[in-house]
Design a protein around this motif. Sequence first.
Motif, short mmCIF file in Angstrom:
data_model
loop_
_atom_site.label_atom_id
_atom_site.label_comp_id
_atom_site.label_asym_id
_atom_site.label_seq_id
_atom_site.Cartn_x
_atom_site.Cartn_y
_atom_site.Cartn_z
N GLY A 1 13.35 -26.23 -36.69
CA GLY A 1 13.76 -25.42 -35.54
C GLY A 1 13.93 -26.24 -34.28
N ASN A 2 14.02 -27.55 -34.46
CA ASN A 2 14.23 -28.46 -33.33
C ASN A 2 15.38 -27.96 -32.44
OD1 ASN A 2 16.11 -30.81 -32.45
ND2 ASN A 2 14.09 -31.74 -32.57
N PRO A 3 15.22 -28.02 -31.10
CA PRO A 3 16.25 -27.45 -30.23
C PRO A 3 17.65 -28.02 -30.49
CG PRO A 3 14.32 -28.08 -28.95
CD PRO A 3 14.06 -28.54 -30.35
N VAL A 4 17.72 -29.31 -30.81
CA VAL A 4 19.04 -29.93 -31.01
C VAL A 4 19.68 -29.44 -32.31
CG1 VAL A 4 20.28 -32.11 -31.28
CG2 VAL A 4 18.36 -31.96 -29.67
N ASP B 1 29.88 -31.13 -28.45
CA ASP B 1 29.58 -30.87 -27.03
C ASP B 1 28.26 -30.09 -26.88
OD1 ASP B 1 31.83 -32.18 -26.22
OD2 ASP B 1 33.02 -30.36 -25.80
N VAL B 2 28.07 -29.11 -27.74
CA VAL B 2 26.83 -28.33 -27.68
C VAL B 2 25.64 -29.22 -28.00
CG1 VAL B 2 25.57 -26.46 -28.83
CG2 VAL B 2 27.99 -26.15 -28.27
N LEU B 3 25.81 -30.06 -29.00
CA LEU B 3 24.72 -30.97 -29.42
C LEU B 3 24.33 -31.89 -28.26
CD1 LEU B 3 24.64 -32.85 -32.80
CD2 LEU B 3 24.06 -34.03 -30.73
N ARG C 1 20.55 -33.55 -23.87
CA ARG C 1 20.26 -33.87 -22.45
C ARG C 1 19.25 -32.89 -21.85
NH1 ARG C 1 23.68 -37.79 -21.17
NH2 ARG C 1 25.84 -37.75 -21.91
N LYS C 2 19.19 -31.69 -22.44
CA LYS C 2 18.36 -30.64 -21.83
C LYS C 2 16.92 -30.66 -22.36
CE LYS C 2 19.39 -25.84 -20.81
NZ LYS C 2 20.37 -24.82 -21.24
N LEU C 3 16.81 -30.62 -23.67
CA LEU C 3 15.49 -30.61 -24.31
C LEU C 3 15.68 -31.03 -25.76
CD1 LEU C 3 12.42 -29.79 -24.10
CD2 LEU C 3 13.12 -27.60 -25.10
N GLN C 4 15.01 -32.13 -26.13
CA GLN C 4 15.25 -32.66 -27.47
C GLN C 4 14.21 -32.18 -28.47
OE1 GLN C 4 15.97 -36.83 -27.42
NE2 GLN C 4 16.71 -36.86 -29.51
N HIS C 5 12.97 -32.15 -28.04
CA HIS C 5 11.92 -31.83 -29.02
C HIS C 5 10.64 -31.36 -28.33
CE1 HIS C 5 9.60 -32.00 -32.70
NE2 HIS C 5 8.63 -32.53 -31.98
N VAL C 6 10.06 -30.28 -28.88
CA VAL C 6 8.73 -29.87 -28.41
C VAL C 6 7.81 -29.52 -29.58
CG1 VAL C 6 9.31 -29.08 -26.09
CG2 VAL C 6 9.58 -27.51 -28.02
N SER C 7 8.38 -29.39 -30.77
CA SER C 7 7.68 -28.93 -31.98
C SER C 7 7.59 -27.41 -31.98
CB SER C 7 6.28 -29.54 -32.15
OG SER C 7 5.31 -28.75 -31.46
N THR C 8 7.21 -26.88 -33.14
CA THR C 8 7.15 -25.41 -33.26
C THR C 8 5.92 -24.83 -32.57
OG1 THR C 8 6.19 -25.84 -35.44
CG2 THR C 8 8.49 -25.17 -35.38
N LEU C 9 5.10 -25.67 -31.96
CA LEU C 9 3.94 -25.15 -31.22
C LEU C 9 4.39 -24.41 -29.96
CD1 LEU C 9 1.55 -28.21 -31.62
CD2 LEU C 9 1.56 -26.09 -32.93
N PHE C 10 5.68 -24.60 -29.61
CA PHE C 10 6.21 -23.96 -28.41
C PHE C 10 7.48 -23.18 -28.79
CE2 PHE C 10 4.04 -27.86 -27.47
CZ PHE C 10 3.17 -27.50 -26.45
#
Length: 429
Positions: free
Chosen positions: A304-307, A66-68, A73-82
């Motif tokens: 460190g990907n958000p997912v 469920d958390v995954l 749905r919220k944010l999958q990837h932005v990279s470690t630049l953020f």
Amino acid sequence: MSKREEVLRKQDKYLFPSVFAYYTEPLVIERGKGLYVYDTDDRAYLDFFGGILTIIAGHCNDRIVDVLIDQVRKLQHVSTLFPTIPQVELAERLASITPGRLQKCFFSNSGTEANETAIQIARAYTGQQEIIALRHSYSGRSALAISLTANSAWKTSTCGIPGIVHAPSAYCYRCPFEKSYPECNIVCARDLEELIQTATSGQVAAFIAEPIQGVGGFITPPKEYFSIVAEIVRSHGGIFISDEVQTGFGRTGGKWFGIEHWGVQPDVITAAKGMGNGVPVGATIATPEVADSLKGLTISTFGGNPVTARTAMATIDFIESENLLENARVVGDYLCEHLKELQERYPIIGNVRGMGLMQGVELVKDRETKQPAKDELNRLMDLTKDNGLIIGKGGLYGNVIRISPALTCTKREVDEAIRIMDLSFKQLR
Ligand SMILES: Cc1ncc(COP(=O)(O)O)c(C=O)c1O
């Protein structure tokens, strides 16, 4: 053609042949739930290997899934630049559960990368280059990790990276010094001093070891071992890296990390596998001074990907809220007791060892000569599979059963696994 045959045909045609499968008749798993996986005919198997010690909180654990899904749905990837909330929260959480002063994390996607990073920071911090690893170890599949690895079956197509020497393993059942514990005075640990003086320039950056050697066959060193080796390596200016890819997150029972059983504080811990209950994640966790020594830029696109970070956090939350460290200790002891009972009945069982829900069973043709019973284990694995149980295999000689169910495992599930093992040992005769 059945679904299973179709998968096997495509596997054969489209995958590298080195992607080998267990069993004479490979098992195609289609779904999993809790301690069970199901094949393409929906036949259930009790999973006592957990996808190589990775399913730590049970297959398709609803709370973690469920958390995954929420995070996808919220944010999958932005990279470690953020900087992201999941990444810093996971790092903070790891800092709170790792022993000693381990405070700073670098996230990646696998145990291999976690170990690569550990060696990189050890060299940066110490200004020294040479690495000591252990015989019977497994560190991963990059060129460096293969060079650290000391099990010939896994040293594929490389002549190795220089600057690595291998110390004897604390493999009491097959003591490299042909001694017995405790009269041996832990000579395997003390040998490190001579190894450094004779096989290195003395400029040691790190000693890297698994608290319990996983691929090596759950080799479990005596209680004095790590304090002796850590002191020797530190006296030469090196640091101690504990590879917790298999032993982390409560696997060994009672503690979050395996090395805590030996009362030694490592300078770096590497983690992967169970940390994400099946999502690809790796972490290198270091003391601030070791972490800060790495100058210049480094990046892992998916690190460190958000997912994966939130999934790892949910896994840790689950382990904590369900008191699984304690469960792994209690059920692990129960499992060990029953394996020892099997040992009394079947002479092929030469040794039972391990901690918590990480138990190894070494098979031998003869208890006196200790000749490895490799073919017998292959046959036994076919039998256990046919009887509805999945167990793992390891050891230099391919003769060690590796047992590592999810930490949610109950005594009832242990009873069922032991019943199937008993039946399979009987059929093997
Ligand atoms: C102790 C240990 N370290 C490192 C690795 C490498 O991890 P990965 O396969 O995620 O790269 C493994 C994999 O089995 C392992 O057992």
